[in-house]
Design a protein around this motif. Structure first.
Motif, PDB file in Angstrom:
ATOM      1  N   THR A   1       0.656  -1.156   0.045  1.00  0.00           N
ATOM      2  CA  THR A   1      -0.130  -0.168  -0.088  1.00  0.00           C
ATOM      3  C   THR A   1       0.894   1.280  -0.152  1.00  0.00           C
ATOM      4  OG1 THR A   1      -1.650  -1.335   1.193  1.00  0.00           O
ATOM      5  CG2 THR A   1      -1.776   1.197   1.039  1.00  0.00           C
ATOM      6  N   CYS A   2       1.633   1.069   0.980  1.00  0.00           N
ATOM      7  CA  CYS A   2       2.621   2.446   0.945  1.00  0.00           C
ATOM      8  C   CYS A   2       3.533   2.823  -0.347  1.00  0.00           C
ATOM      9  CB  CYS A   2       3.763   2.432   2.403  1.00  0.00           C
ATOM     10  SG  CYS A   2       2.626   2.550   3.813  1.00  0.00           S
ATOM     11  N   LEU A   3       4.296   1.515  -0.537  1.00  0.00           N
ATOM     12  CA  LEU A   3       5.219   1.707  -1.829  1.00  0.00           C
ATOM     13  C   LEU A   3       4.618   1.867  -3.140  1.00  0.00           C
ATOM     14  CD1 LEU A   3       8.316  -0.213  -1.083  1.00  0.00           C
ATOM     15  CD2 LEU A   3       7.765   2.070  -0.366  1.00  0.00           C
ATOM     16  N   GLY A   4       2.968   1.710  -3.225  1.00  0.00           N
ATOM     17  CA  GLY A   4       2.193   1.620  -4.370  1.00  0.00           C
ATOM     18  C   GLY A   4       1.642   3.041  -4.517  1.00  0.00           C
TER      19      GLY A   4
ATOM     20  N   PHE B   1       7.335   1.657   9.458  1.00  0.00           N
ATOM     21  CA  PHE B   1       7.167   3.543   9.311  1.00  0.00           C
ATOM     22  C   PHE B   1       8.571   4.035   9.542  1.00  0.00           C
ATOM     23  CE2 PHE B   1       2.214   3.627   9.465  1.00  0.00           C
ATOM     24  CZ  PHE B   1       2.333   2.623   8.240  1.00  0.00           C
ATOM     25  N   ASN B   2       8.908   3.646  10.819  1.00  0.00           N
ATOM     26  CA  ASN B   2      10.106   4.476  11.317  1.00  0.00           C
ATOM     27  C   ASN B   2      11.371   4.263  10.987  1.00  0.00           C
ATOM     28  OD1 ASN B   2       8.714   6.095  13.187  1.00  0.00           O
ATOM     29  ND2 ASN B   2       8.497   4.507  14.910  1.00  0.00           N
ATOM     30  N   ASN B   3      11.492   2.986  10.472  1.00  0.00           N
ATOM     31  CA  ASN B   3      12.928   2.507  10.337  1.00  0.00           C
ATOM     32  C   ASN B   3      13.290   2.352   8.786  1.00  0.00           C
ATOM     33  OD1 ASN B   3      12.712   2.227  12.854  1.00  0.00           O
ATOM     34  ND2 ASN B   3      13.957   0.059  12.797  1.00  0.00           N
ATOM     35  N   TYR B   4      11.933   1.857   7.912  1.00  0.00           N
ATOM     36  CA  TYR B   4      12.285   1.517   6.743  1.00  0.00           C
ATOM     37  C   TYR B   4      11.723   2.543   5.529  1.00  0.00           C
ATOM     38  CZ  TYR B   4      14.358  -2.469   8.594  1.00  0.00           C
ATOM     39  OH  TYR B   4      15.087  -3.234   9.257  1.00  0.00           O
ATOM     40  N   LEU B   5      10.525   2.985   5.860  1.00  0.00           N
ATOM     41  CA  LEU B   5       9.833   4.175   4.937  1.00  0.00           C
ATOM     42  C   LEU B   5      10.725   5.441   5.137  1.00  0.00           C
ATOM     43  CD1 LEU B   5       5.987   3.646   5.062  1.00  0.00           C
ATOM     44  CD2 LEU B   5       7.778   2.678   3.374  1.00  0.00           C
ATOM     45  N   ALA B   6      10.995   5.789   6.455  1.00  0.00           N
ATOM     46  CA  ALA B   6      11.691   6.697   6.798  1.00  0.00           C
ATOM     47  C   ALA B   6      13.246   7.000   6.016  1.00  0.00           C
ATOM     48  CB  ALA B   6      12.107   7.012   8.328  1.00  0.00           C
ATOM     49  N   LYS B   7      13.860   5.843   5.755  1.00  0.00           N
ATOM     50  CA  LYS B   7      15.062   5.540   4.926  1.00  0.00           C
ATOM     51  C   LYS B   7      14.892   6.098   3.430  1.00  0.00           C
ATOM     52  CE  LYS B   7      16.840   1.440   4.861  1.00  0.00           C
ATOM     53  NZ  LYS B   7      17.550   0.177   5.178  1.00  0.00           N
TER      54      LYS B   7
ATOM     55  N   SER C   1       8.179  10.039   5.616  1.00  0.00           N
ATOM     56  CA  SER C   1       7.963  10.456   7.257  1.00  0.00           C
ATOM     57  C   SER C   1       6.714  10.156   7.871  1.00  0.00           C
ATOM     58  CB  SER C   1       8.551  11.645   7.565  1.00  0.00           C
ATOM     59  OG  SER C   1       7.805  12.566   6.670  1.00  0.00           O
ATOM     60  N   THR C   2       6.533   9.975   9.122  1.00  0.00           N
ATOM     61  CA  THR C   2       5.515   9.629   9.828  1.00  0.00           C
ATOM     62  C   THR C   2       5.243  10.205  11.128  1.00  0.00           C
ATOM     63  OG1 THR C   2       5.372   7.246   8.956  1.00  0.00           O
ATOM     64  CG2 THR C   2       4.026   7.615  10.635  1.00  0.00           C
TER      65      THR C   2
END
Ligand SMILES: *Cc1c(COP(=O)(O)O)cnc(C)c1O
Length: 396
Positions: free
Chosen positions: A95-98, A120-126, A130-131
């Motif tokens: 969902t997030c990366l799409g 959310f904190n460790n991987y999407l943030a990279k 941001s969350t």
């Protein structure tokens, strides 16, 4: 789907929708364990690959058993399109990366599955996504956290383990005023007890591992939503990146969906009886269950859900020692962090699912040392009460 199918009630969708019998006339859905499909000619293959003709190509993104599961769950949730995934986490990741790109922002409930916070904190943030985390039950905090970059609002309701309830309609309205999408993780209620699209949610995600399976067998997930967002953006990510549900797991989940409308009220019935009973026991300081009149959002839960669900928590007067003594004195219920199983499970959140939080973070989250979470299964409620009584007796 033909017209009859579209008018089915929920229980019937769970049993019937999506099945396409083969020439063998099988009654139960077939499993198609095949990675690829053959074409009648080179031109036929070309037409399929170019998308000129619909049909199966390769099981990373087209498999008949997986499609049956997707159609059935989409019908149950009332969404246009469902994409099945290898796990609940890969449903959230897809969902997030799409949908999101670097620079985008998520506003998320603080009370979500721990691994989702880590994602959310460790991987999407990279990746530059941001969350901001806010209280599930404070709509003003959600609104205040929104920035021009906010694309998604994300929540679970009821929350785990404290069973707080979000007002889905209010948060959907806030999301839409800011051109953002509301994503609801509907793992705890399933569409039998709560249909987030009816309250304006845009996307529903699932860990199929829990109640959709219902017997603790397979890992899987799903994303449900519009043709445009889920059918294009999320599916586009899935077919490329490949966190695909296996046909065997899809078949197990199909069998789970067939009994979902019977199981969810049965979980709810038992959980309600146990919550009421626990509230009357000495040594129990507080019971968290949306079906109790003492729950702060009892009315909202009754209006938004068709039943309070199978998850309850309670706080003992004494702390960790007492909680562990209670757990160790039970003899039947399973000491495990999983939920959504026919087998009742007991968890001590402070030292397991929430054990990596600091004392301060745990206090903010309301996870006390005396808190015990129960995912009520399908055993006879008298046997469950007897087992809980053993736990309470051990406190004396
Ligand atoms: C278990 C769970 C997930 C993750 O699902 P997996 O199938 O374990 O990857 C996500 N959200 C909630 C609410 C869960 O309980």
């Amino acid at each position: 789907m033909n017209d009859d199918t579209q008018n089915y009630r929920l229980a019937t969708h769970g049993v019937r929708t999506g099945q396409q019998r083969t020439h063998e006339g099988e009654h139960s859905e077939a499993i198609f364990p095949t990675s690829s499909y053959v074409f009648e000619s080179a031109a036929h293959a070309a037409a399929r690959f170019q998308g000129d003709e619909p049909g199966n190509i390769y099981s990373r993104f087209t498999n008949p058993t997986v499609r049956t599961f997707e159609e059935r769950l989409a019908a149950l949730e009332g969404g246009e399109r469902c994409v099945a995934t290898s796990s609940g986490m890969s449903a959230i990741l897809s969902t997030c990366l799409g949908i999101l790109k670097s620079g985008d922002h998520i506003v998320s409930s603080r009370s979500i599955f721990g691994t989702t916070s880590v994602l959310f904190n460790n991987y999407l943030a990279k990746l530059g996504i941001s969350t901001t985390f806010v209280s599930l039950t404070d709509p003003d905090a959600w609104e205040a956290a929104i920035t021009p970059q906010t694309r998604l609002l994300f929540l679970e309701t009821p929350s785990n383990p404290l069973t707080e309830i979000a007002d889905i309609q209010v948060l959907a309205d806030i999301a839409h005023r800011h051109d953002a999408l509301l994503v609801v993780d509907n793992c705890f209620c399933t569409p039998i007890l709560q249909r987030p699209f009816e309250f304006g949610a845009d996307i529903v995600v699932h860990s199929a591992t829990k109640y959709l399976d219902g017997q603790g067998r397979c890992i899987g997930g799903a994303v449900v939503g519009s043709d445009e967002v889920v059918g294009t953006d999320v599916y586009g990510f899935l077919r490329t990146a490949g966190p695909t549900m296996s046909p065997f797991n899809a078949w197990v989940f199909l069998k789970g969906l067939e009994t979902l409308a019977v199981r969810m009220p049965a979980h709810t019935q038992r959980a309600g009886e146990l919550a009421t009973w626990l509230e009357q026991q000495s040594g129990v300081k507080r019971v968290y269950y949306p079906g109790l009149a003492s729950h702060p959002q009892y009315a909202l839960s009754a209006q938004q859900q068709n039943g309070a669900g199978g998850l309850l928590s309670f706080e003992l007067d004494a702390g960790k020692e007492a909680a562990w003594r209670f757990i160790d004195a039970t003899r039947m219920i399973s000491i495990t962090a999983n939920l959504g199983d026919a087998k009742t499970t007991v968890t001590h959140p402070a030292t397991t699912t929430h054990g990596r939080l600091s004392d301060q973070e745990r206090a903010t989250a309301g996870i006390s040392d005396g808190l015990i979470r129960i995912a009520v299964g399908l055993e006879d409620v008298e046997d469950l009460r007897d087992d809980f009584q053993r736990g309470l007796d051990a406190l004396a």
